[in-house]
Write a protein that holds these residues in place. Structure first.
Motif, mmCIF file in Angstrom:
data_model
loop_
_atom_site.group_PDB
_atom_site.id
_atom_site.type_symbol
_atom_site.label_atom_id
_atom_site.label_comp_id
_atom_site.label_asym_id
_atom_site.label_seq_id
_atom_site.Cartn_x
_atom_site.Cartn_y
_atom_site.Cartn_z
ATOM 1 N N GLY A 45 8.044 -84.480 53.189
ATOM 2 C CA GLY A 45 8.070 -85.326 54.377
ATOM 3 C C GLY A 45 9.373 -85.195 55.143
ATOM 4 O O GLY A 45 10.061 -84.174 55.080
ATOM 5 N N SER A 46 9.735 -86.254 55.861
ATOM 6 C CA SER A 46 10.918 -86.200 56.725
ATOM 7 C C SER A 46 12.202 -86.004 55.931
ATOM 8 O O SER A 46 13.202 -85.532 56.472
ATOM 9 N N THR A 47 12.181 -86.330 54.644
ATOM 10 C CA THR A 47 13.360 -86.130 53.801
ATOM 11 C C THR A 47 13.765 -84.666 53.765
ATOM 12 O O THR A 47 14.952 -84.336 53.740
ATOM 13 N N ARG A 49 11.965 -82.181 55.862
ATOM 14 C CA ARG A 49 11.566 -81.530 57.109
ATOM 15 C C ARG A 49 12.533 -81.817 58.241
ATOM 16 O O ARG A 49 12.647 -81.066 59.203
ATOM 17 N N GLY A 51 14.320 -85.438 60.471
ATOM 18 C CA GLY A 51 13.847 -86.637 61.138
ATOM 19 C C GLY A 51 13.957 -87.890 60.299
ATOM 20 O O GLY A 51 13.506 -88.960 60.717
ATOM 21 N N TYR A 52 14.560 -87.786 59.098
ATOM 22 C CA TYR A 52 14.711 -88.974 58.252
ATOM 23 C C TYR A 52 15.623 -89.986 58.934
ATOM 24 O O TYR A 52 16.689 -89.648 59.446
ATOM 25 N N SER A 57 12.424 -94.724 57.741
ATOM 26 C CA SER A 57 11.755 -93.669 56.971
ATOM 27 C C SER A 57 11.712 -93.989 55.483
ATOM 28 O O SER A 57 12.612 -94.637 54.937
ATOM 29 N N ARG A 174 3.402 -89.707 64.486
ATOM 30 C CA ARG A 174 3.806 -89.218 63.157
ATOM 31 C C ARG A 174 2.584 -88.913 62.293
ATOM 32 O O ARG A 174 2.579 -87.948 61.522
ATOM 33 N N ARG A 177 1.021 -85.383 63.042
ATOM 34 C CA ARG A 177 1.839 -84.173 62.926
ATOM 35 C C ARG A 177 1.190 -83.159 61.996
ATOM 36 O O ARG A 177 1.075 -81.968 62.317
ATOM 37 N N ASP A 194 8.835 -79.663 62.150
ATOM 38 C CA ASP A 194 9.313 -80.978 62.566
ATOM 39 C C ASP A 194 8.434 -81.536 63.677
ATOM 40 O O ASP A 194 7.742 -80.804 64.398
ATOM 41 N N LEU A 195 8.456 -82.851 63.825
ATOM 42 C CA LEU A 195 7.545 -83.553 64.728
ATOM 43 C C LEU A 195 7.673 -83.072 66.170
ATOM 44 O O LEU A 195 6.669 -82.793 66.836
#
Length: 246
Positions: A45-47, A49, A51-52, A57, A174, A177, A194-195
């Motif tokens: 996830g964002s961790t 990718r 965007g955290y 998040s 989100r 995505r 990424d988003l």
């Protein structure tokens, strides 16, 4: 079988110190209490990718177990709860033996895990997992259609003052995505994961102006119109007749 090897150090994830300490504590508890039952722990996830955001998040983990007996889960129940409440660390628990057979119903998640999952313990069991394209296409359509259907009542709730457009749009973008990225891959279009990159690439591919989507706080209603247009175009694209190539 011995204890799973220590993989990537948590310090490389770039998490805030408080969250990193909580994650290290959770992993140490897994090592001590699960021992041979622990196969792997993956961050995704964002961790990993990008965007955290500490305020909004989660730190998403997949914990793969050899055995998911109730007695095994009870050993780490309090540790998982503490990590969730203190640092927004969310664990998905999977049994190793169910992964290949579950790939038909979770094709997008499992593909993401294979491609971007960072092994904090053990090896990544999703790498090289076979995903059938029919399952991939159906899951893309299911996720997009579900978002589109739920969006209608959400718009009504926002109009009635029960929801704020800004938060609603951010959540929905989100959510889509992953299916949008899979749609792009399936169509032969490259994009970063990424988003922001996925939304821009999907808009370009589908002929939808998505410039408002990532600036939804400036003009929420225009952003909502762009989201609806993007979803409708993506659904039309993926809802292909049987036998038609992507």
């Amino acid at each position: 079988m011995g204890d799973p090897k220590v993989g990537t150090e948590t310090s490389t994830l770039g998490l805030p110190n408080r969250v990193e300490r909580a994650l290290d504590q959770l992993l140490a508890s897994f090592d001590t209490k699960l021992k041979d039952e622990l196969v792997a722990v993956l961050a995704h996830g964002s961790t990993v990718r990008g965007g955290y955001d500490e305020a909004t998040s989660d730190v998403d983990l997949v914990v793969v177990l050899e055995n998911d007996a109730i007695e095994v889960l009870e050993r780490v129940a309090n540790d998982i709860a503490l990590a969730r409440t203190s640092a927004r660390i969310e664990c998905m628990l999977l049994r190793k033996g169910e992964i290949p057979r579950a790939a038909d119903v979770f094709p997008l998640l499992f593909e993401d895990l294979g491609a971007e999952g960072i092994a904090l313990r053990g090896d990544n069991p999703f790498r090289g997992l076979r995903i059938e394209d029919d399952h991939r296409r159906l899951r893309i359509e299911q996720e997009l259609r579900e978002t589109r259907i739920r969006l209608r009542i959400a718009i009504a709730d926002a109009t009635a003052g029960l929801l704020r457009y800004e938060g609603l749009i951010g959540r929905k973008v989100r959510q889509i995505r992953s299916p949008l990225f899979a749609l792009l891959q399936r169509s032969g279009h490259e994009s970063k994961r990424d988003l922001k990159s996925v939304v821009a690439a999907a808009g370009k591919h589908l002929g939808v102006d998505t410039s408002q989507l990532l600036r939804f706080r400036e003009s929420p209603k225009e952003a909502m119109k762009a989201l609806v247009a993007l979803l409708d175009a993506a659904i039309d694209h993926i809802d292909e007749p049987p036998g038609k190539a992507p």
